[in-house]
Write a protein that holds these residues in place. Sequence first.
Motif, PDB file in Angstrom:
ATOM      1  N   SER A 181       0.927  -1.268  -0.072  1.00  0.00           N
ATOM      2  CA  SER A 181       0.020  -0.104   0.020  1.00  0.00           C
ATOM      3  C   SER A 181       0.837   0.999   0.113  1.00  0.00           C
ATOM      4  O   SER A 181       1.791   1.359   0.704  1.00  0.00           O
ATOM      5  CB  SER A 181      -1.195   0.077   1.162  1.00  0.00           C
ATOM      6  OG  SER A 181      -1.751   0.968   1.205  1.00  0.00           O
ATOM      7  N   GLY A 182       0.564   2.060  -0.908  1.00  0.00           N
ATOM      8  CA  GLY A 182       1.301   3.494  -0.969  1.00  0.00           C
ATOM      9  C   GLY A 182       2.594   3.321  -1.781  1.00  0.00           C
ATOM     10  O   GLY A 182       3.379   4.270  -2.018  1.00  0.00           O
ATOM     11  N   GLY A 239       2.754   3.174  -5.164  1.00  0.00           N
ATOM     12  CA  GLY A 239       2.560   4.125  -6.300  1.00  0.00           C
ATOM     13  C   GLY A 239       1.726   3.292  -7.288  1.00  0.00           C
ATOM     14  O   GLY A 239       1.501   3.648  -8.626  1.00  0.00           O
ATOM     15  N   LYS A 240       0.850   2.474  -6.954  1.00  0.00           N
ATOM     16  CA  LYS A 240       0.342   1.453  -8.348  1.00  0.00           C
ATOM     17  C   LYS A 240      -0.771   2.217  -8.710  1.00  0.00           C
ATOM     18  O   LYS A 240      -0.856   2.309  -9.849  1.00  0.00           O
ATOM     19  CB  LYS A 240      -0.216   0.183  -7.649  1.00  0.00           C
ATOM     20  CG  LYS A 240       0.743  -0.816  -6.885  1.00  0.00           C
ATOM     21  CD  LYS A 240       0.416  -2.044  -6.239  1.00  0.00           C
ATOM     22  CE  LYS A 240      -0.868  -1.671  -5.111  1.00  0.00           C
ATOM     23  NZ  LYS A 240      -0.536  -1.005  -3.936  1.00  0.00           N
ATOM     24  N   SER A 241      -1.769   2.876  -7.803  1.00  0.00           N
ATOM     25  CA  SER A 241      -2.838   3.403  -8.407  1.00  0.00           C
ATOM     26  C   SER A 241      -2.181   4.690  -9.122  1.00  0.00           C
ATOM     27  O   SER A 241      -2.802   5.126 -10.264  1.00  0.00           O
ATOM     28  CB  SER A 241      -3.790   4.033  -7.419  1.00  0.00           C
ATOM     29  OG  SER A 241      -4.348   3.154  -6.791  1.00  0.00           O
ATOM     30  N   THR A 242      -1.100   5.424  -8.719  1.00  0.00           N
ATOM     31  CA  THR A 242      -0.482   6.639  -9.467  1.00  0.00           C
ATOM     32  C   THR A 242       0.098   6.287 -10.826  1.00  0.00           C
ATOM     33  O   THR A 242      -0.183   6.565 -11.624  1.00  0.00           O
ATOM     34  CB  THR A 242       0.671   7.169  -8.617  1.00  0.00           C
ATOM     35  OG1 THR A 242       0.105   7.566  -7.314  1.00  0.00           O
ATOM     36  CG2 THR A 242       1.028   8.576  -9.213  1.00  0.00           C
ATOM     37  N   GLN A 260     -10.455   2.124  -8.383  1.00  0.00           N
ATOM     38  CA  GLN A 260     -10.482   1.550  -7.067  1.00  0.00           C
ATOM     39  C   GLN A 260     -11.783   1.959  -6.463  1.00  0.00           C
ATOM     40  O   GLN A 260     -12.387   1.268  -5.794  1.00  0.00           O
ATOM     41  CB  GLN A 260      -9.277   2.157  -6.310  1.00  0.00           C
ATOM     42  CG  GLN A 260      -8.904   1.207  -5.006  1.00  0.00           C
ATOM     43  CD  GLN A 260      -7.265   1.411  -4.612  1.00  0.00           C
ATOM     44  OE1 GLN A 260      -6.763   2.493  -4.917  1.00  0.00           O
ATOM     45  NE2 GLN A 260      -6.971   0.787  -3.694  1.00  0.00           N
ATOM     46  N   HIS A 280      -3.846  -7.238  -4.876  1.00  0.00           N
ATOM     47  CA  HIS A 280      -3.002  -7.733  -3.817  1.00  0.00           C
ATOM     48  C   HIS A 280      -3.118  -9.088  -3.778  1.00  0.00           C
ATOM     49  O   HIS A 280      -2.607  -9.750  -2.772  1.00  0.00           O
ATOM     50  CB  HIS A 280      -3.559  -7.170  -2.645  1.00  0.00           C
ATOM     51  CG  HIS A 280      -3.201  -5.554  -2.428  1.00  0.00           C
ATOM     52  ND1 HIS A 280      -1.939  -4.982  -1.947  1.00  0.00           N
ATOM     53  CD2 HIS A 280      -3.840  -4.621  -2.489  1.00  0.00           C
ATOM     54  CE1 HIS A 280      -2.035  -3.721  -2.068  1.00  0.00           C
ATOM     55  NE2 HIS A 280      -3.227  -3.380  -2.398  1.00  0.00           N
TER      56      HIS A 280
END
Length: 252
Positions: free
Chosen positions: A46-47, A49-52, A96, A204
């Motif tokens: 989590s955090g 950078g996947k969504s970014t 998401q 995940h």
Amino acid sequence: MSTHATAARAVGLSKTYGTDDTRVHALAAVSVRFARGEFTAIMGPSGSGKSTLMHCLAGLDSVSSGSVLIGDTELTTLSDKQMTQLRRDRIGFVFQAFNLVPTLTALENITLPLDIAGRKPDAAWLDSVLTRLGLKDRLDHRPGELSGGQQQRVACARALAGQPEIIFGDEPTGNLDSHSSGEVLSILRAAVDEFNQTVVIVTHDPRAAAYADRVVFLADGKIVDELREPTADSVLDRMKQLDTPATAAVTV
Ligand SMILES: Nc1ncnc2c1ncn2[C@@H]1O[C@H](COP(=O)(O)OP(=O)(O)OP(=O)(O)O)[C@@H](O)[C@H]1O
Ligand SMILES: [Mg+2]
């Protein structure tokens, strides 16, 4: 497979949020290529950078430096209008957060991008998507009348309906039970195998990643590893290796 054309790529892509002491380097010079007709899973803490990364690839977020291409089109050269058209005509996105329009029914949400583009979905394909995602008896419901998992399946159907060149899914099975999750993943697999579409998802779940041809691992805004022809076990093993104290020390 290796001769496949490039569906999307990032070259030296960096994305920084905030300024001075609130600055976050969400992506640090990421270069990655997604071949046409290939299914890639992006994994990482989590955090990381996947969504970014997905948002930048899909032209939903600006980049701080570097470039992003969809096919041969360099996104930073496009006007807002051209970008909107490219997203509408060539990209499907499962967010998401599902981003459904609350005042429209499930079916209206699913066909909205096509309606805006003045296109008709392939009836047989749409029927098969709706059947396999178990949505046929929910088509007249509005998002507020659907469960979280049903909303997620509507969002998946919306991305699939127009058979876009490339589909990005940000944890598209995050709210689903294993049966629905398997249906979503096998439809995405079919989009790749039967229609030569390109699919990139964030997950995940090692079992979801096993549907992909390739897994790309992100940590701290960088690509740290890659695995071809993954199985749930090989993905789990790799996740454990990446979670060693040496890697953890870098991320602290
Ligand atoms: N709009 C924003 N403003 C400031 N920081 C942001 C913003 N969006 C994301 N970030 C930060 O950028 C980093 C990467 O976020 P991102 O959403 O890409 O992570 P992720 O890998 O998708 O995580 P998750 O698995 O929790 O969804 C995080 O540290 C996050 O706090
Ligand atoms: Mg995310």
